[in-house]
Enzyme design. Structure first.
Site, PDB file in Angstrom:
ATOM      1  N   LYS A 274       0.730  -0.929   0.021  1.00 18.65           N
ATOM      2  CA  LYS A 274      -0.004   0.072  -0.058  1.00 18.65           C
ATOM      3  C   LYS A 274       0.847   1.378  -0.051  1.00 18.65           C
ATOM      4  CE  LYS A 274      -2.961   2.840   3.104  1.00 18.65           C
ATOM      5  NZ  LYS A 274      -3.539   2.776   4.554  1.00 18.65           N
ATOM      6  N   ASP A 279      -2.291  10.400   3.664  1.00 17.80           N
ATOM      7  CA  ASP A 279      -3.718   9.822   4.001  1.00 17.80           C
ATOM      8  C   ASP A 279      -4.398  11.022   4.980  1.00 17.80           C
ATOM      9  OD1 ASP A 279      -6.208   8.789   4.710  1.00 17.80           O
ATOM     10  OD2 ASP A 279      -5.286   7.141   5.633  1.00 17.80           O
ATOM     11  N   LYS A 286      -9.561  12.918   8.715  1.00 17.38           N
ATOM     12  CA  LYS A 286      -8.836  12.614  10.277  1.00 17.38           C
ATOM     13  C   LYS A 286      -8.853  13.993  10.686  1.00 17.38           C
ATOM     14  CE  LYS A 286      -5.924   9.075   8.398  1.00 17.38           C
ATOM     15  NZ  LYS A 286      -6.633   7.793   9.421  1.00 17.38           N
ATOM     16  N   ASP A 297       1.942   6.574   5.191  1.00 18.32           N
ATOM     17  CA  ASP A 297       0.900   5.696   4.881  1.00 18.32           C
ATOM     18  C   ASP A 297       1.324   5.027   3.449  1.00 18.32           C
ATOM     19  OD1 ASP A 297      -1.432   4.351   5.580  1.00 18.32           O
ATOM     20  OD2 ASP A 297      -2.730   5.661   4.670  1.00 18.32           O
ATOM     21  N   ASP A 356     -11.930   7.333   5.022  1.00 15.83           N
ATOM     22  CA  ASP A 356     -10.574   6.910   5.441  1.00 15.83           C
ATOM     23  C   ASP A 356     -10.275   5.240   5.443  1.00 15.83           C
ATOM     24  OD1 ASP A 356      -8.519   7.793   6.685  1.00 15.83           O
ATOM     25  OD2 ASP A 356      -9.097   8.078   8.836  1.00 15.83           O
ATOM     26  N   GLU A 358      -9.368   3.457   3.017  1.00 14.62           N
ATOM     27  CA  GLU A 358      -8.863   3.614   1.646  1.00 14.62           C
ATOM     28  C   GLU A 358      -8.144   2.541   1.370  1.00 14.62           C
ATOM     29  OE1 GLU A 358      -7.748   5.473   4.088  1.00 14.62           O
ATOM     30  OE2 GLU A 358      -5.457   5.121   3.237  1.00 14.62           O
ATOM     31  N   ARG A 360      -7.879  -0.746   1.784  1.00 16.27           N
ATOM     32  CA  ARG A 360      -8.253  -1.810   1.481  1.00 16.27           C
ATOM     33  C   ARG A 360      -8.703  -1.580  -0.004  1.00 16.27           C
ATOM     34  NH1 ARG A 360     -12.120  -1.892   6.629  1.00 16.27           N
ATOM     35  NH2 ARG A 360     -10.435  -0.852   7.446  1.00 16.27           N
TER      36      ARG A 360
HETATM   37  N1  BES Z   1      -3.780   4.626   7.187  1.00 13.73           N
HETATM   38  C1  BES Z   1      -4.916   4.375   8.184  1.00 13.73           C
HETATM   39  C2  BES Z   1      -4.352   3.531   8.945  1.00 13.73           C
HETATM   40  C3  BES Z   1      -3.475   3.890  10.214  1.00 13.73           C
HETATM   41  C4  BES Z   1      -3.821   4.621  11.449  1.00 13.73           C
HETATM   42  C5  BES Z   1      -2.075   3.659  10.187  1.00 13.73           C
HETATM   43  C6  BES Z   1      -2.925   5.138  12.393  1.00 13.73           C
HETATM   44  C7  BES Z   1      -1.139   4.070  11.118  1.00 13.73           C
HETATM   45  C8  BES Z   1      -1.664   4.775  12.111  1.00 13.73           C
HETATM   46  C9  BES Z   1      -5.948   3.988   7.329  1.00 13.73           C
HETATM   47  O1  BES Z   1      -6.228   4.318   6.081  1.00 13.73           O
HETATM   48  C10 BES Z   1      -7.171   4.349   8.208  1.00 13.73           C
HETATM   49  O2  BES Z   1      -7.443   5.406   8.238  1.00 13.73           O
HETATM   50  N2  BES Z   1      -8.022   3.300   8.637  1.00 13.73           N
HETATM   51  C11 BES Z   1      -9.023   3.668   9.432  1.00 13.73           C
HETATM   52  C12 BES Z   1     -10.287   2.707   9.112  1.00 13.73           C
HETATM   53  C13 BES Z   1     -11.293   2.635   9.818  1.00 13.73           C
HETATM   54  C14 BES Z   1     -11.755   4.152   8.961  1.00 13.73           C
HETATM   55  C15 BES Z   1     -12.418   1.707   9.690  1.00 13.73           C
HETATM   56  C16 BES Z   1      -8.435   3.586  10.984  1.00 13.73           C
HETATM   57  O3  BES Z   1      -7.814   2.620  11.490  1.00 13.73           O
HETATM   58  O4  BES Z   1      -9.201   4.438  11.745  1.00 13.73           O
HETATM   59 ZN    ZN Z   2      -4.514   4.774   5.194  1.00 19.24          ZN
HETATM   60 MN    MN Z   3      -7.174   6.285   5.942  1.00 21.80          MN
END
Ligand code: BES
Ligand code: ZN
Ligand code: MN
Length: 503
Positions: A274, A279, A286, A297, A356, A358, A360
């Site tokens: 990825k 992000d 966020k 990311d 967010d 994204e 996946r």
């Molecule tokens: N890139 C983030 C995941 C992440 C969060 C990596 C903190 C490192 C530190 C991912 O794209 C994301 O935002 N995931 C969300 C998913 C949720 C909306 C289901 C998350 O983990 O909050």
């Molecule tokens: Zn992300």
């Molecule tokens: Mn995200």
């Protein structure tokens, strides 16, 4: 951009520590003033000089402590550096790596230009000389790594360390040490590249920049490299991947690296990383605190490119494909909106309940694209969920797999590399959290088991082959004031591939 100071040279040797002509000889002391083997040799040659000093209370061997001695009698080295190793019975992998790191940082800060480090002779339970040397090289590299390309003035290290020699205990161990040295160097170089890519901020490290970096690695090592632009991805109907980049002006890139080191008919391993170069969350924006860290990311993609550098240096006799879907997730007029339904390359439709989630969406189309290679195994790496960080913290990456033998293979490589993983469940029971009213599935599964439902989402696109997913959200970088990429899991990937090459 160049981030290289003078490249440090590494070598190995065996021989009496008291006879080493060097700016500094490094020897270990366990807690309660117990000398390691090489320290005993120095102590004997100097008529008990070390024991005298230790008896005086200057150092007792606690982990992390150091003591630099000058003019030790009858010793050819200019200085002797004592490094505390902690309790002998607790001297395992972490203590070993920490001791090497402490030694190297002290050498740098005390202005030695070269040194012989005998810590690498000290046995670590269940590990051999190859492992000791490999890990010493990686830890030393790690300790000296700095990201300086964005500083306006170069850092002022007075006299930089130029040459490090690691000791092995007997002549007969030299050939094992050499193997460790070659591996350690290739892995360290791969980690270096992954770190540089991770640490380069998103205004510079764009999808196009990543593509150019991948092309550089390909050129240096004779890999194939194909970069698919927006139009090419549209032709492939990568509706999920492309939907994410729509809120950004930076055009997306889908990078394909090909290393054809194996037999023509041998099925390849596909690595997918990825690479969201930033992000922001998209319309599901966020919160501001720590949002800067979302420049990391793209770490999965960085690790794939880094691993390819190591693969190239080692000339692995294996077919390996690297896929790096790269784009940026920002809020804008064209961006995905909560409730939007998109069609993935596989034909399955996805309701985007949270923009967010994204990662996946990039990965699902990459998993479908991977089918064309008829892979023997597919491993994806992604900073996928915050929930993974809550579950496991910063030490292991989370491992998910639809094939137990592949999971065991990865667990084994992770242990060898000391780049650890922890297996998580991928049970059918979790799948229902992904139900959507109007589409085939939703892109989120609610708060419970967030890293598991993310993996369950991916599993729906990975049915045609053996597949493993590593959630590296907690391991790929360290946050906060001293934020930095860690280059994980390059070492794990290289060991995984090395094991396959040796089969
Ligand atoms: N890139 C983030 C995941 C992440 C969060 C990596 C903190 C490192 C530190 C991912 O794209 C994301 O935002 N995931 C969300 C998913 C949720 C909306 C289901 C998350 O983990 O909050
Ligand atoms: Zn992300
Ligand atoms: Mn995200």
């Amino acid at each position: 951009m160049e981030n290289k100071e003078i490249e440090l040279e590494f070598s190995i040797k065996s021989g009496a520590p008291e006879k080493q002509r060097t700016a500094c000889i490094v020897v270990g002391v366990f807690e309660n003033r117990k000398l390691s083997g090489p320290a005993i040799d120095i102590d004997h040659a100097s008529d008990g000089y070390l024991s005298d000093i230790l008896r005086g209370g200057d150092m007792d061997g606690k982990a992390g402590s150091t003591l630099l001695l000058h003019r030790v009698p009858n010793i050819l080295a200019d200085r002797v550096l004592l490094v505390g190793l902690g309790k002998e019975r607790d001297f395992h992998e972490k203590a070993y790596r920490d001791a090497i790191s402490r030694a190297v940082k002290t050498l740098r800060d005390t202005g030695s230009m070269d040194a012989v480090i005998t810590l690498s002779e000290i046995p670590v339970r269940k590990r051999d000389a190859t492992w000791n040397i490999e890990q010493a090289v990686i830890s030393a590299h790690e300790a000296l790594y700095r990201f300086l390309t964005m500083k306006s003035k170069p850092d002022e290290t007075r006299r930089p360390l130029k040459r490090l020699t690691f000791a092995v205990s007997r002549r007969g161990e030299l050939k094992f040490g050499e193997a460790g040295l070659a591996r350690g160097l290739a892995i360290a170089h791969g980690i270096d590249l992954a770190k540089d890519l991770g640490n380069t901020p998103s205004n510079i490290c764009t999808p196009e920049y990543l593509a150019a970096e991948a092309q550089k690695v390909a050129k240096a090592h004779g890999f194939g490299c194909e970069v698919l632009d927006q139009a090419a991805c549209e032709k492939l109907a990568m509706g999920a991947f492309l939907s994410v980049g729509k809120g950004s002006d930076k055009p997306p890139r889908f990078i394909v690296l090909k290393h054809e080191g194996g037999a023509k008919n041998e099925k390849p391993v596909v690595l997918i990383g990825k690479a969201v170069t930033f992000d922001a969350g998209g319309i599901s924006l966020k919160p501001a605190p720590d949002m800067d860290e979302m420049t990391y990311d793209m770490s999965g993609g960085g690790a794939v490119i880094g691993a390819f550098r190591a693969i190239g240096e080692l000339g692995l006799p294996l077919n390996v494909i690297g896929l790096v879907p790269a784009c940026e997730n920002l809020p804008d007029a064209e961006a995905n909106k909560p409730g939007d339904i998109i069609t993935s390359m596989s034909g399955q439709t996805i309701e985007i309940l949270n923009t967010d989630a994204e990662g996946r969406l990039l990965l699902c189309d990459s998993l479908t694209y991977a089918e064309r290679f008829e892979p023997d195994a597919v491993v994806d790496l992604a900073t996928l969920t915050g929930a993974c960080v809550i579950a496991l913290g910063a030490h292991p990456s989370a491992l998910f797999s639809n094939h137990d033998p592949l999971a065991r293979e990865i667990e084994h490589a992770a242990d060898q590399a000391w780049d650890r993983v922890w297996r998580m469940p991928l049970w059918e029971d979790y799948q229902e959290q992904l139900k959507s009213s109007h589409a085939d599935m939703a892109n989120i599964g609610g708060r419970p088991a967030g890293s598991v439902t993310a993996a369950c989402f991916l599993s729906r696109f990975a049915k045609k082959y053996h597949w493993a997913h590593l959630d590296i959200a907690g391991t790929a970088y360290k946050g906060g004031r001293d934020k930095t990429s860690t280059g994980r899991p390059v070492s794990l990937l290289v060991h995984f591939l090395l094991n396959r090459a040796e089969k």
